[in-house]
Design a protein around this motif. Sequence first.
Motif, PDB file in Angstrom:
ATOM      1  N   PHE A 110       0.886  -0.768   0.264  1.00  0.00           N
ATOM      2  CA  PHE A 110      -0.159   0.387  -0.047  1.00  0.00           C
ATOM      3  C   PHE A 110       1.093   1.713  -0.101  1.00  0.00           C
ATOM      4  O   PHE A 110       0.299   2.495  -0.432  1.00  0.00           O
ATOM      5  CB  PHE A 110      -0.963   0.365   1.085  1.00  0.00           C
ATOM      6  CG  PHE A 110      -1.647   1.144   1.401  1.00  0.00           C
ATOM      7  CD1 PHE A 110      -2.994   0.644   0.096  1.00  0.00           C
ATOM      8  CD2 PHE A 110      -1.814   2.422   2.655  1.00  0.00           C
ATOM      9  CE1 PHE A 110      -3.965   2.514   0.215  1.00  0.00           C
ATOM     10  CE2 PHE A 110      -2.962   3.400   2.326  1.00  0.00           C
ATOM     11  CZ  PHE A 110      -3.490   3.403   1.806  1.00  0.00           C
ATOM     12  N   LEU A 111       1.610   0.730   1.045  1.00  0.00           N
ATOM     13  CA  LEU A 111       3.582   2.038   0.860  1.00  0.00           C
ATOM     14  C   LEU A 111       4.202   2.007  -0.088  1.00  0.00           C
ATOM     15  O   LEU A 111       4.776   2.971  -0.228  1.00  0.00           O
ATOM     16  CB  LEU A 111       3.652   2.171   2.321  1.00  0.00           C
ATOM     17  CG  LEU A 111       2.843   2.515   2.983  1.00  0.00           C
ATOM     18  CD1 LEU A 111       3.552   2.048   4.497  1.00  0.00           C
ATOM     19  CD2 LEU A 111       2.158   3.867   3.208  1.00  0.00           C
ATOM     20  N   ASN A 112       4.010   1.085  -1.336  1.00  0.00           N
ATOM     21  CA  ASN A 112       4.870   1.850  -2.242  1.00  0.00           C
ATOM     22  C   ASN A 112       5.885   1.063  -1.900  1.00  0.00           C
ATOM     23  O   ASN A 112       7.085   1.944  -1.757  1.00  0.00           O
ATOM     24  CB  ASN A 112       4.399   2.590  -3.317  1.00  0.00           C
ATOM     25  CG  ASN A 112       5.264   1.983  -4.484  1.00  0.00           C
ATOM     26  OD1 ASN A 112       5.179   0.919  -5.404  1.00  0.00           O
ATOM     27  ND2 ASN A 112       4.812   3.303  -5.776  1.00  0.00           N
ATOM     28  N   LEU A 113       6.000   0.237  -1.045  1.00  0.00           N
ATOM     29  CA  LEU A 113       7.951   0.260  -0.095  1.00  0.00           C
ATOM     30  C   LEU A 113       8.693  -1.084  -0.947  1.00  0.00           C
ATOM     31  O   LEU A 113       8.956  -1.742  -0.581  1.00  0.00           O
ATOM     32  CB  LEU A 113       8.173  -0.271   1.092  1.00  0.00           C
ATOM     33  CG  LEU A 113       6.759   0.852   1.744  1.00  0.00           C
ATOM     34  CD1 LEU A 113       7.353   0.338   3.764  1.00  0.00           C
ATOM     35  CD2 LEU A 113       8.179   1.897   1.734  1.00  0.00           C
ATOM     36  N   ASP A 114       8.442  -0.383  -2.069  1.00  0.00           N
ATOM     37  CA  ASP A 114       8.843  -1.583  -3.015  1.00  0.00           C
ATOM     38  C   ASP A 114      10.873  -1.122  -3.626  1.00  0.00           C
ATOM     39  O   ASP A 114      11.556  -0.255  -3.091  1.00  0.00           O
ATOM     40  CB  ASP A 114       8.159  -1.341  -4.968  1.00  0.00           C
ATOM     41  CG  ASP A 114       8.217  -2.276  -5.887  1.00  0.00           C
ATOM     42  OD1 ASP A 114       8.703  -3.956  -5.576  1.00  0.00           O
ATOM     43  OD2 ASP A 114      10.149  -1.276  -6.986  1.00  0.00           O
TER      44      ASP A 114
END
Length: 629
Positions: A110-114
């Motif tokens: 959800f936080l896009n911690l990719d």
Amino acid sequence: MKKIKIYISCHTDCYVPRHPFLFPIQVGAALSEKKLPNMLYDNTGDNISAKNRMYCELTAQYWVWKNDTDADYYGFWHYRRYMNFSDAELPHNPFEDVELEWLDDDSLKFLNLDENVMRQKITQYDVIATTPVVLKKLNKNLKSNRHQYELTPYQYKEDLDVMLDIIKEKYPEYYDIANYYLDKSPLGYYCNMFVMKRDLFQKYSEWLFSILSEHEKRRDYTNYDVTGYRVSGYLGERLFAIWYLHLQKTGTYKTCDLQRTLFKNVEKQEETKPAFDRNNVAVALAANNYFVPYLGVTLASVAKNSSAQNNYDILVLSADISETSKAQLQKVIAGRGNFSLRFINPKKKIDGFLPYLHGHFGHIETYYRLILPDILPQYQKVLYLDSDMVVCVDVAQLFAENVDGVLLAACHDADTAGLYNGWQKERKPYSDSVLGLKYPYQYFQAGTILFNLDEFRKTFRTKDLLDFASKEKWLLQDQDVLNKLCEGRVKYVDMAWNVMVDYNGVRMKEIIALAPQWLNRMYTEARKNPKIIHYAGSQKPWLYPEMDFGADFWEVARETPFYESLLFRTMHRSAVDEFLFGDAINRKTETSAAKRAFKYLNHNGVKKTVKKIIKTLIGKKDIRGGGKI
């Protein structure tokens, strides 16, 4: 490839996701009695770990500054606060925190911690900070950052003044921006969170700790209270803002702000495995923190009647049991090498269904047994017990029952059969039409259940169970749900494993008397030598010691760490207590006043609630019998 290290400051054994950029570090390790597993520690090498009570998470920053030089970018987050790398601006509270329920893989997505997304964003900038707080949104009466600091009870104006004096003396080029931030800026930077290039990190840390070190020399913190003693951490937040604004003013560096998150739950979501390799007797119970003393008596009775030949794997399902209560419960089994007591928070599994789960009694803990197949994937079966019971024999005997081919083993419910046969007028039409049971006299009581978890997993998904539980306002909550879904796939065991007490002198004489004669005889026979006594109903032995089987409860209670608490509650019992904490009321003579009392309990204002309850009840018929309240 630029090397990125973001340190997660931790002071408790919390969940930190496996991520190439995230490095958990225990802060204040020098002051802790134990080292948290799988972390770095801030008390090795050159460190100020012992000053953690003053410096807070800054002891981790100091350790990295002095002992780690191999990264290109350094960052510092908290165990419950990360940054948002998604492109969307997410809803937030006045403190600019994006509040999320759980720290888990879904939240990371959800936080896009990719990894690639984070790398691309981080390497674009020299410094990334968190979104500043708008002071007027935080508190419309705040005039400035200085005003905010001075208004806070545990922060002292003199500390801020000395900090400014040190800046003026050692770093005069920062003095004007410091006064601007404290007196004129409408924004406030908090939490000591950032990601920045190595050279800037080294310069910033040198600047920061030289000021804080000098501040220590000039101020005496000896008599500060515990919160005020965190002065270096509080000043560090202001110093980062001053340094950051000065950096931006130079126009040389690229900076940006990202939203900060706040995770409400950061517990490790580890898969629960059987505690023992052999003879593992798995027993699950559920309770909230208030109910712990009663659960403690149930646990003590299990231990009292246990066998040295078996190992007892006790699993307590709860979303709010405090660490103090957990320690007290551990005392109940202290010294028993064949006992393991662990606590599982089922809240994550059931959270999304809370608005839709309806019931007559109003306690969410009763639904926890529905998710046992999901939260215990490595268990074949588990014995579930309600927490208002006294066990009189070794539960391993029941656990040993063969449940192959069925979903569960349980006891017939003579009480509900009596309700169905006319004691409660609405029960028969409800059972026939709403619940739709084919065999209403095969209804079982859910206080004692031996679950075949393997068979449950083959038959139902947890979502299916909770969806069905959310479908109707079931009179007896998940007990009705289980009876409907498991009908025809139940093994019935001796009713002695779940002997419901003669509630208020009514259950035997009026209710079970209406049950089919074969059920009546089963109940009467089970009472002669109960294996488990179940205090089902709102008449509890901690409110009425003289009640049916009440002496059995107190005989065990005297041997627990909760005895004094139980005595205190007994001495202060009242009608209001029963409405506040009772798990049921007499359904036949329930008054409209009682219904309104329950309704009021849904409000948050305790004082207001109690006043309304008392006002509602005074002069009304006492549903326990015996006149008016």
